[in-house]
Design a protein around this motif. Structure first.
Motif, PDB file in Angstrom:
ATOM      1  N   ASP A  38      22.920   9.535  -3.026  1.00 50.10           N
ATOM      2  CA  ASP A  38      23.777   9.444  -4.208  1.00 50.10           C
ATOM      3  C   ASP A  38      23.706  10.754  -4.991  1.00 50.10           C
ATOM      4  O   ASP A  38      22.919  11.650  -4.665  1.00 50.10           O
ATOM      5  CB  ASP A  38      23.397   8.252  -5.094  1.00 50.10           C
ATOM      6  CG  ASP A  38      21.949   8.303  -5.576  1.00 50.10           C
ATOM      7  OD1 ASP A  38      21.512   9.366  -6.059  1.00 50.10           O
ATOM      8  OD2 ASP A  38      21.247   7.281  -5.473  1.00 50.10           O
ATOM      9  N   THR A  40      22.651  11.507  -8.058  1.00 47.08           N
ATOM     10  CA  THR A  40      21.403  11.789  -8.774  1.00 47.08           C
ATOM     11  C   THR A  40      20.342  12.337  -7.831  1.00 47.08           C
ATOM     12  O   THR A  40      19.680  13.340  -8.117  1.00 47.08           O
ATOM     13  CB  THR A  40      20.888  10.516  -9.465  1.00 47.08           C
ATOM     14  OG1 THR A  40      21.893  10.036 -10.362  1.00 47.08           O
ATOM     15  CG2 THR A  40      19.622  10.801 -10.255  1.00 47.08           C
ATOM     16  N   GLN A  41      20.191  11.664  -6.666  1.00 46.62           N
ATOM     17  CA  GLN A  41      19.251  12.148  -5.645  1.00 46.62           C
ATOM     18  C   GLN A  41      19.631  13.544  -5.178  1.00 46.62           C
ATOM     19  O   GLN A  41      18.775  14.412  -4.999  1.00 46.62           O
ATOM     20  CB  GLN A  41      19.290  11.213  -4.424  1.00 46.62           C
ATOM     21  CG  GLN A  41      18.320  10.073  -4.446  1.00 46.62           C
ATOM     22  CD  GLN A  41      18.329   9.300  -3.117  1.00 46.62           C
ATOM     23  OE1 GLN A  41      18.962   9.711  -2.150  1.00 46.62           O
ATOM     24  NE2 GLN A  41      17.643   8.182  -3.098  1.00 46.62           N
ATOM     25  N   ALA A  44      18.632  16.253  -7.697  1.00 42.90           N
ATOM     26  CA  ALA A  44      17.175  16.409  -7.784  1.00 42.90           C
ATOM     27  C   ALA A  44      16.633  17.098  -6.537  1.00 42.90           C
ATOM     28  O   ALA A  44      15.798  18.015  -6.621  1.00 42.90           O
ATOM     29  CB  ALA A  44      16.519  15.047  -7.967  1.00 42.90           C
ATOM     30  N   PRO A  63      26.426  10.620 -10.072  1.00 41.23           N
ATOM     31  CA  PRO A  63      27.701  11.320 -10.221  1.00 41.23           C
ATOM     32  C   PRO A  63      28.356  11.567  -8.866  1.00 41.23           C
ATOM     33  O   PRO A  63      27.661  11.772  -7.875  1.00 41.23           O
ATOM     34  CB  PRO A  63      27.311  12.643 -10.894  1.00 41.23           C
ATOM     35  CG  PRO A  63      25.868  12.846 -10.544  1.00 41.23           C
ATOM     36  CD  PRO A  63      25.274  11.484 -10.423  1.00 41.23           C
ATOM     37  N   VAL A  68      28.891  16.610  -8.544  1.00 44.02           N
ATOM     38  CA  VAL A  68      27.719  17.197  -7.899  1.00 44.02           C
ATOM     39  C   VAL A  68      28.015  18.626  -7.448  1.00 44.02           C
ATOM     40  O   VAL A  68      27.201  19.532  -7.637  1.00 44.02           O
ATOM     41  CB  VAL A  68      27.274  16.335  -6.691  1.00 44.02           C
ATOM     42  CG1 VAL A  68      26.229  17.074  -5.849  1.00 44.02           C
ATOM     43  CG2 VAL A  68      26.702  15.009  -7.179  1.00 44.02           C
ATOM     44  N   GLN A  71      27.901  20.994 -10.383  1.00 45.66           N
ATOM     45  CA  GLN A  71      26.543  21.235 -10.887  1.00 45.66           C
ATOM     46  C   GLN A  71      25.729  22.088  -9.920  1.00 45.66           C
ATOM     47  O   GLN A  71      24.941  22.939 -10.336  1.00 45.66           O
ATOM     48  CB  GLN A  71      25.843  19.904 -11.157  1.00 45.66           C
ATOM     49  CG  GLN A  71      26.429  19.165 -12.350  1.00 45.66           C
ATOM     50  CD  GLN A  71      25.598  17.967 -12.764  1.00 45.66           C
ATOM     51  OE1 GLN A  71      24.391  18.088 -12.963  1.00 45.66           O
ATOM     52  NE2 GLN A  71      26.227  16.803 -12.873  1.00 45.66           N
TER      53      GLN A  71
END
Length: 216
Positions: A38, A40-41, A44, A63, A68, A71
């Protein structure tokens, strides 16, 4: 002396598909340094693993892939995002490219197309499923052709020429041969074009072109 293997991260919320892509890339000599299910993973693990290329599905839990992509490129402008999506919708393709993706393949692409796509993305070359590059070119030309406060197109003639050849699926080396330029010069043109595509409007595009000395 052999080249250092390209470091890749695979982001997809379907475990079987994610594992298959990981296997194919590893078999082709890439080093898969991280996977994620996903957004978030993905963010990170990208920060921790610092892959050179991110193979990313757009339709992932928030998101989403477009957010992604934006970012990742903001965190590391040298990172290359290659979208691998089931969707060939025009809005998805343009959204991904404008967020900073260097390429867009649909999931019907063959293993060979995927492997070649990751290699080309790592080299900074645009990679598109046939037909989608023309869509991106058409949209960019539409933006360039729109009159806006008397501004001229942010693309130089040479960049337009390069972009047209990219849309036809030519590699940087093929473009260099046709235009009698160095491979590095063509790559620089491509990077400038992609940088402009990431801008949000014509004012930003034109300012970028002037700052880069491309308005002369």
């Amino acid at each position: 002396m052999s080249e250092t293997p390209v470091r890749v991260m695979v982001v997809d919320d379907h475990p079987l598909w994610r594992e298959a892509v990981e296997r194919d890339l590893a078999a082709a000599g890439f080093v898969v340094v991280a996977t994620a299910a996903d957004g978030t993973q993905a963010l990170a693990r990208f920060a921790a693993a610092r892959p050179q290329v991110v193979v990313l599905d757009l339709q992932i839990p928030a998101p989403d892939g477009v957010a992604v992509t934006a970012q990742i490129v903001a965190q590391d402008p040298e990172a290359r995002v290659l979208v691998l999506s089931a969707s060939g919708e025009h809005s998805d393709v343009l959204g991904a490219v404008k967020a900073g993706a260097v390429g867009y393949l649909v999931k019907s692409a063959s293993r060979e197309e995927l492997v070649d796509g990751v290699r080309r993305a790592a080299a900074g070359e645009p990679v598109f499923t046939p037909g989608l590059a023309g869509l991106v070119l058409g949209e960019f030309q539409r933006l360039s052709d729109e009159p806006s406060d008397g501004e001229e197109s942010p693309l130089t003639e040479r960049e337009t020429e390069v972009l047209t050849m990219v849309a036809k699926g030519l590699t940087s080396r093929q473009i260099a041969e046709r235009l009698v330029l160095s491979h590095r010069t063509v790559q620089n043109h491509v990077q400038n074009i992609l940088g402009k595509l990431q801008m949000n409007n014509r004012v930003e595009l034109t300012r970028y072109a002037i700052e880069q000395g491309l308005d002369g």
